[in-house]
Write a protein that holds these residues in place. Sequence first.
Motif, mmCIF file in Angstrom:
data_model
loop_
_atom_site.group_PDB
_atom_site.id
_atom_site.type_symbol
_atom_site.label_atom_id
_atom_site.label_comp_id
_atom_site.label_asym_id
_atom_site.label_seq_id
_atom_site.Cartn_x
_atom_site.Cartn_y
_atom_site.Cartn_z
ATOM 1 N N LYS A 56 0.631 -1.209 0.098
ATOM 2 C CA LYS A 56 -0.065 -0.154 0.069
ATOM 3 C C LYS A 56 0.570 1.694 0.108
ATOM 4 O O LYS A 56 2.006 1.504 1.255
ATOM 5 N N ALA A 57 0.752 2.124 -0.747
ATOM 6 C CA ALA A 57 1.025 3.828 -0.970
ATOM 7 C C ALA A 57 0.309 4.382 -1.154
ATOM 8 O O ALA A 57 -0.762 4.359 -2.366
ATOM 9 N N ARG A 58 -0.048 5.847 -1.464
ATOM 10 C CA ARG A 58 0.214 6.728 -1.375
ATOM 11 C C ARG A 58 0.707 7.610 -2.143
ATOM 12 O O ARG A 58 1.938 8.142 -2.234
ATOM 13 N N PRO A 59 0.414 8.694 -3.289
ATOM 14 C CA PRO A 59 1.038 9.878 -3.916
ATOM 15 C C PRO A 59 2.051 10.362 -2.857
ATOM 16 O O PRO A 59 1.774 10.892 -1.961
ATOM 17 N N GLY A 60 3.756 10.571 -3.570
ATOM 18 C CA GLY A 60 3.938 11.365 -2.871
ATOM 19 C C GLY A 60 5.419 10.309 -2.365
ATOM 20 O O GLY A 60 6.556 10.927 -1.727
ATOM 21 N N GLN A 61 4.517 9.407 -1.937
ATOM 22 C CA GLN A 61 5.940 7.703 -0.974
ATOM 23 C C GLN A 61 6.552 7.528 -1.645
ATOM 24 O O GLN A 61 7.341 7.873 -2.890
ATOM 25 N N TYR A 62 7.399 7.139 -1.353
ATOM 26 C CA TYR A 62 8.564 6.466 -2.397
ATOM 27 C C TYR A 62 9.015 5.154 -1.714
ATOM 28 O O TYR A 62 9.136 4.703 -0.774
ATOM 29 N N VAL A 63 9.722 4.412 -2.361
ATOM 30 C CA VAL A 63 10.439 2.574 -2.266
ATOM 31 C C VAL A 63 11.678 2.401 -2.810
ATOM 32 O O VAL A 63 12.190 3.417 -3.229
ATOM 33 N N ILE A 64 12.514 1.951 -1.921
ATOM 34 C CA ILE A 64 13.340 1.208 -1.760
ATOM 35 C C ILE A 64 13.669 0.114 -2.722
ATOM 36 O O ILE A 64 13.374 -1.164 -2.041
ATOM 37 N N LEU A 65 14.611 0.599 -3.349
ATOM 38 C CA LEU A 65 14.576 -0.593 -4.922
ATOM 39 C C LEU A 65 15.817 -1.462 -4.880
ATOM 40 O O LEU A 65 16.890 -1.038 -4.459
ATOM 41 N N HIS A 66 15.489 -2.754 -4.359
ATOM 42 C CA HIS A 66 16.875 -4.245 -3.544
ATOM 43 C C HIS A 66 17.128 -4.496 -5.019
ATOM 44 O O HIS A 66 16.115 -5.699 -5.082
ATOM 45 N N CYS A 67 18.381 -4.511 -6.201
ATOM 46 C CA CYS A 67 18.514 -5.729 -6.993
ATOM 47 C C CYS A 67 19.538 -6.692 -6.680
ATOM 48 O O CYS A 67 20.687 -6.158 -6.856
ATOM 49 N N PRO A 68 19.406 -8.091 -6.088
ATOM 50 C CA PRO A 68 20.655 -8.301 -5.669
ATOM 51 C C PRO A 68 21.259 -8.607 -6.763
ATOM 52 O O PRO A 68 22.627 -8.969 -6.963
ATOM 53 N N ARG A 69 21.141 -9.028 -8.387
ATOM 54 C CA ARG A 69 21.789 -9.520 -9.064
ATOM 55 C C ARG A 69 23.009 -8.630 -9.330
ATOM 56 O O ARG A 69 23.442 -8.872 -10.257
ATOM 57 N N VAL A 70 22.154 -6.708 -9.101
ATOM 58 C CA VAL A 70 23.377 -5.917 -9.406
ATOM 59 C C VAL A 70 23.848 -5.672 -8.822
ATOM 60 O O VAL A 70 25.513 -5.733 -8.706
ATOM 61 N N SER A 71 23.597 -6.194 -7.228
ATOM 62 C CA SER A 71 24.115 -5.388 -5.610
ATOM 63 C C SER A 71 23.995 -6.122 -4.498
ATOM 64 O O SER A 71 22.686 -5.794 -4.187
ATOM 65 N N ALA A 72 24.872 -6.563 -4.329
ATOM 66 C CA ALA A 72 24.193 -7.505 -2.859
ATOM 67 C C ALA A 72 23.172 -6.652 -2.127
ATOM 68 O O ALA A 72 22.732 -6.815 -1.069
ATOM 69 N N LEU A 73 24.654 -5.275 -2.146
ATOM 70 C CA LEU A 73 24.055 -4.576 -0.624
ATOM 71 C C LEU A 73 23.573 -3.030 -0.569
ATOM 72 O O LEU A 73 23.092 -3.260 -0.375
ATOM 73 N N GLU A 74 23.508 -2.839 -1.939
ATOM 74 C CA GLU A 74 23.292 -1.589 -2.443
ATOM 75 C C GLU A 74 21.889 -1.869 -2.843
ATOM 76 O O GLU A 74 21.216 -2.369 -3.139
#
Length: 331
Positions: A285-303
Amino acid sequence: LGLCISRASASVLNLNCCLVLLPMCRVLLAFLRGSQKVASRKTRRLLDKSKTFHVTCGVTICIFSVLHVAAHLVNALNFSENYNEDFLSLNAANYRGEDPRKLLFATVPGLTGVIMVLVLFLMCTASTYAIRVSNYDIFWYTHNLFFVFYMLLMLHVSGGVLKYQTNLEEHPPGCFNPNKTLRQNMTVPNYFEEPFPDYTTEPLREDLPVAEPFVQNNFMRICSEEPKFQSHFPETWFWISGPLCLYCVERLYRYIRSNKPVTITSVISHPSNVLEVRMVKDDFKARPGQYVILHCPRVSALESHPFTLTMCPTDTKATFGVHLKVVGDWT
């Protein structure tokens, strides 16, 4: 003076090492900002300045670390040059003229302090704007060394260099030991060579040469026993254990929450190297103006990086999406 400065700067470091972790608790800050208890706009704007607060604490840690290290360098030199056999328990050095480098590299407080300085130097230099823009990976991976910094910080205070006296009533500061101090530091007349009593409140003879520190109101203060010293209990644990545990719990919660599968429904290529990624995630669930943290292990394990939502899920559509500008290695 060196011990006073090192002690004072250590208190400032304890406070800032405690506060610097709180702005990194993103889930807690998001909860407080969205809570009905925080209704004031000023308070919400303060919560939005969490990054600025984090940077301020970090700069303060760097400044007072330099002051703390400089004071301890003076302390190591003073311990070596001013070694005194009267109070063996207070001496950090083992003998007069001992190499101060031994105190820095052959003791737990000294060695952990040197390693912490190196870790802090890497974290500070990699946090500069030039390095973050040119190579964000260096900033990100060196910043994760803060776990090492905090572990060393807890070991650093276990050496017990600073001590306090435990028997002030039996040995008040400036008291007179007749069987030791008088014979070592004073010229005793021939008629006064018999053993001294353990305690006396008789007025001093006017012709008796007694040093001023041992005379108060013409009465002699006699020591009933030798001074006893004990190391201070480490205070750093009280400061950083709470925020560190809170941060670790949040990191664990974020890790568990991020394990829920995310399905990418479509990827749209826009002009000027912009990608639009549309996704679906259960119970999101989210509302306009909020942000999400994207994590892609295949690109970077920690970033993991924040992106503002450009499409929010609704009651009829569970799809949400972000627009990514292709800049740097990760994107």
